[in-house]
Design a protein around this motif. Structure first.
Motif, PDB file in Angstrom:
ATOM      1  N   TYR A 243       0.687  -1.285   0.019  1.00 17.02           N
ATOM      2  CA  TYR A 243      -0.095  -0.008  -0.057  1.00 17.02           C
ATOM      3  C   TYR A 243       0.863   1.467  -0.089  1.00 17.02           C
ATOM      4  CZ  TYR A 243      -3.744  -3.164   1.173  1.00 17.02           C
ATOM      5  OH  TYR A 243      -4.782  -3.944   0.999  1.00 17.02           O
ATOM      6  N   PHE A 250      -5.819   1.419   1.640  1.00 17.26           N
ATOM      7  CA  PHE A 250      -5.953   0.779   3.059  1.00 17.26           C
ATOM      8  C   PHE A 250      -6.679   1.560   3.942  1.00 17.26           C
ATOM      9  CE2 PHE A 250      -3.764   0.181   6.975  1.00 17.26           C
ATOM     10  CZ  PHE A 250      -3.880  -1.088   7.300  1.00 17.26           C
ATOM     11  N   PHE A 251      -6.422   2.754   4.217  1.00 11.70           N
ATOM     12  CA  PHE A 251      -7.037   3.373   5.045  1.00 11.70           C
ATOM     13  C   PHE A 251      -8.759   3.804   4.684  1.00 11.70           C
ATOM     14  CE2 PHE A 251      -2.574   4.439   6.420  1.00 11.70           C
ATOM     15  CZ  PHE A 251      -2.776   3.961   7.647  1.00 11.70           C
ATOM     16  N   MET A 253     -10.445   1.829   3.100  1.00  7.25           N
ATOM     17  CA  MET A 253     -11.166   0.662   3.397  1.00  7.25           C
ATOM     18  C   MET A 253     -11.559   0.656   4.857  1.00  7.25           C
ATOM     19  SD  MET A 253     -12.012  -1.053   0.770  1.00  7.25           S
ATOM     20  CE  MET A 253     -12.644  -2.507   1.706  1.00  7.25           C
ATOM     21  N   LEU A 254     -10.924   0.803   5.716  1.00  2.98           N
ATOM     22  CA  LEU A 254     -10.913   0.996   7.124  1.00  2.98           C
ATOM     23  C   LEU A 254     -12.007   2.165   7.469  1.00  2.98           C
ATOM     24  CD1 LEU A 254      -7.612   0.585   8.878  1.00  2.98           C
ATOM     25  CD2 LEU A 254      -9.174  -0.964   8.725  1.00  2.98           C
ATOM     26  N   SER A 255     -11.907   3.188   6.871  1.00  2.99           N
ATOM     27  CA  SER A 255     -12.932   4.148   6.898  1.00  2.99           C
ATOM     28  C   SER A 255     -14.148   4.053   6.512  1.00  2.99           C
ATOM     29  CB  SER A 255     -12.111   5.444   6.328  1.00  2.99           C
ATOM     30  OG  SER A 255     -12.960   6.642   6.166  1.00  2.99           O
ATOM     31  N   ALA A 257     -15.481   0.992   6.301  1.00  8.90           N
ATOM     32  CA  ALA A 257     -16.133  -0.165   7.070  1.00  8.90           C
ATOM     33  C   ALA A 257     -16.644   0.516   8.484  1.00  8.90           C
ATOM     34  CB  ALA A 257     -15.020  -1.103   7.469  1.00  8.90           C
ATOM     35  N   GLY A 258     -15.682   1.510   8.899  1.00 12.83           N
ATOM     36  CA  GLY A 258     -16.093   2.008  10.214  1.00 12.83           C
ATOM     37  C   GLY A 258     -17.244   3.002  10.114  1.00 12.83           C
ATOM     38  N   LEU A 292     -17.273   4.921  16.075  1.00 11.73           N
ATOM     39  CA  LEU A 292     -16.899   4.416  14.784  1.00 11.73           C
ATOM     40  C   LEU A 292     -16.849   5.412  13.703  1.00 11.73           C
ATOM     41  CD1 LEU A 292     -18.922   0.757  14.899  1.00 11.73           C
ATOM     42  CD2 LEU A 292     -16.228   0.962  14.757  1.00 11.73           C
ATOM     43  N   ALA A 296     -13.871   6.659  11.385  1.00  7.55           N
ATOM     44  CA  ALA A 296     -13.875   6.605  10.022  1.00  7.55           C
ATOM     45  C   ALA A 296     -13.295   7.883   9.437  1.00  7.55           C
ATOM     46  CB  ALA A 296     -15.251   6.432   9.698  1.00  7.55           C
ATOM     47  N   PHE A 299      -9.349   7.663   9.988  1.00  4.80           N
ATOM     48  CA  PHE A 299      -8.709   6.804   8.728  1.00  4.80           C
ATOM     49  C   PHE A 299      -8.684   7.566   7.490  1.00  4.80           C
ATOM     50  CE2 PHE A 299      -9.765   2.984  11.706  1.00  4.80           C
ATOM     51  CZ  PHE A 299      -8.405   2.892  11.965  1.00  4.80           C
TER      52      PHE A 299
END
Ligand code: UDP
Ligand code: MG
Length: 344
Positions: A243, A250-251, A253-255, A257-258, A292, A296, A299
């Motif tokens: 990444y 990467f971030f 996707m985390l963001s 999802a959150g 969350l 988000a 991230f």
């Protein structure tokens, strides 16, 4: 096979030795390396005339290793010495060697006599058979359990996560083509992941079993404390190989999802409040939803910052050099053997 091996005026082979307080081992080590490199079959692997340099990277030794090496250089012009101001770690020592060496083929070997220089020949033979990086595999590792067990776990985890079928990622003995060495930009304790970085950059990586010997002098520089830093380095390696050039993937996707989870929870709490008139203020799940959503946003911002940073290619200083001896790259004019030069 790739690039031609001959570059006029440069040694064919650079041998790099990172060392930290290994004075007692050094005379035997140097003797053994010279003997191994005198081998006719080894020399025949290279175009004529064979030449080599032996780069000793003194990683802040306090036991007189540098003094001993200075004396050796008087007799052996192939030796070059780089002494660090202080102990910066094996990764930094290897990086100094990689940056300062000029051979088209590079070999690294530990200084503590645990690696046998006679293994250099089979490593090189394998390299020339069509590989870019050949590592040693310490099949019968001569170390205490406190080292062999963590190392087995490390190798299994690395093999599983990376899909690279090596038994031994962290052997001091390795042979590289120049292109691999030029690619490496290591920090932390990342020398353990050199085969991973090479593989993910498309280089052909393999290993051969090598003799391993018990430590004769001094003691290991890597105790059990290396496990956690090693884990974080692993995460870094995963990140930079997958990444580094696209941190937002990467971030982001985390963001996402959150945000979806947080938004879902908040919606649920809101609907319950409106439709069923359930009190929302004191519900733990509401706090999770809020948390969350905040995460988000965090991230996302980190991803954005990461994207901006990837455009800044400046490097941080990994080590500082106290002195170099007989090192051509740092010399104004060609150095005579034993010529000392203060540097930087
Ligand atoms: N080394 C180094 N800097 C350090 C630690 C180790 O240059 O901070 C060198 C050390 O002198 C040796 C090699 O790295 O030549 C491998 O270290 P060691 O033998 O202690 O590791 P082990 O074989 O026990 O894993
Ligand atoms: Mg060792």
């Amino acid at each position: 096979m790739s690039a031609p091996l001959f570059v006029p005026g440069k040694p064919r082979l650079s041998v790099i030795v990172p060392l930290f307080n290994e004075r007692e081992s050094l005379p035997t080590l140097i003797e053994e390396i010279y003997e191994a490199l005198a081998d006719k079959e080894l020399r025949q692997l290279f175009p004529e005339p064979f030449s080599f340099e032996l780069l000793m990277i003194d990683d802040g030794s306090t036991d007189g290793s540098a003094g001993l090496l200075r004396d050796e250089i008087e007799r052996r012009p192939e030796i070059r010495l780089i002494s660090f101001q202080k102990n910066f770690g094996k990764t930094a020592a290897l990086m100094a060697g990689f940056r300062e060496c000029s051979g088209e083929v590079v070999v690294t070997i530990d200084a503590d006599l645990q690696d046998d220089p006679l293994a250099i020949k089979p490593l090189l033979a394998r390299l020339f058979s069509g590989y870019d990086l050949v590592g040693g595999w310490k099949k019968n590792r001569c170390d205490p359990f406190s080292k062999t067990v963590p190392s087995k776990i490390f190798n299994t985890v690395t093999r599983t996560f990376t899909g690279i079928s090596l038994h031994d990622f962290n052997c001091g003995l390795k042979a590289y083509r120049r292109e691999v060495v030029d690619l490496l930009d290591l920090h932390g304790e990342m020398h353990r992941y050199i085969p991973v970085l090479a593989h993910w950059n498309g280089f052909r990586v393999t290993e051969i079993p090598v003799q391993h010997r018990p430590r004769k002098f001094g003691e290991t520089k890597f105790g059990p404390g290396r496990i956690f830093p090693g884990l974080f380095d692993f995460l870094t390696v995963l990140f930079i190989t997958r990444y580094l050039r696209k941190p937002m993937h990467f971030f982001g996707m985390l963001s996402l999802a959150g945000f979806l989870a947080g938004f879902g929870i908040s919606l649920y709490v809101t609907v319950e409040k409106i439709v069923f008139d359930q009190a929302a203020g004191n519900r733990p799940i509401l706090f999770l939803g809020i948390l969350l959503i905040i995460l988000a946003v965090q991230f996302f911002s980190i991803g954005l910052l990461g994207e901006m940073l990837t455009r800044d290619t400046s490097r941080t200083q990994l080590y500082t050099i106290r002195e170099t001896v007989n090192l051509r790259k740092h010399a104004e004019a060609p150095l005579t053997p034993g010529h000392h030069q203060k540097d930087q």
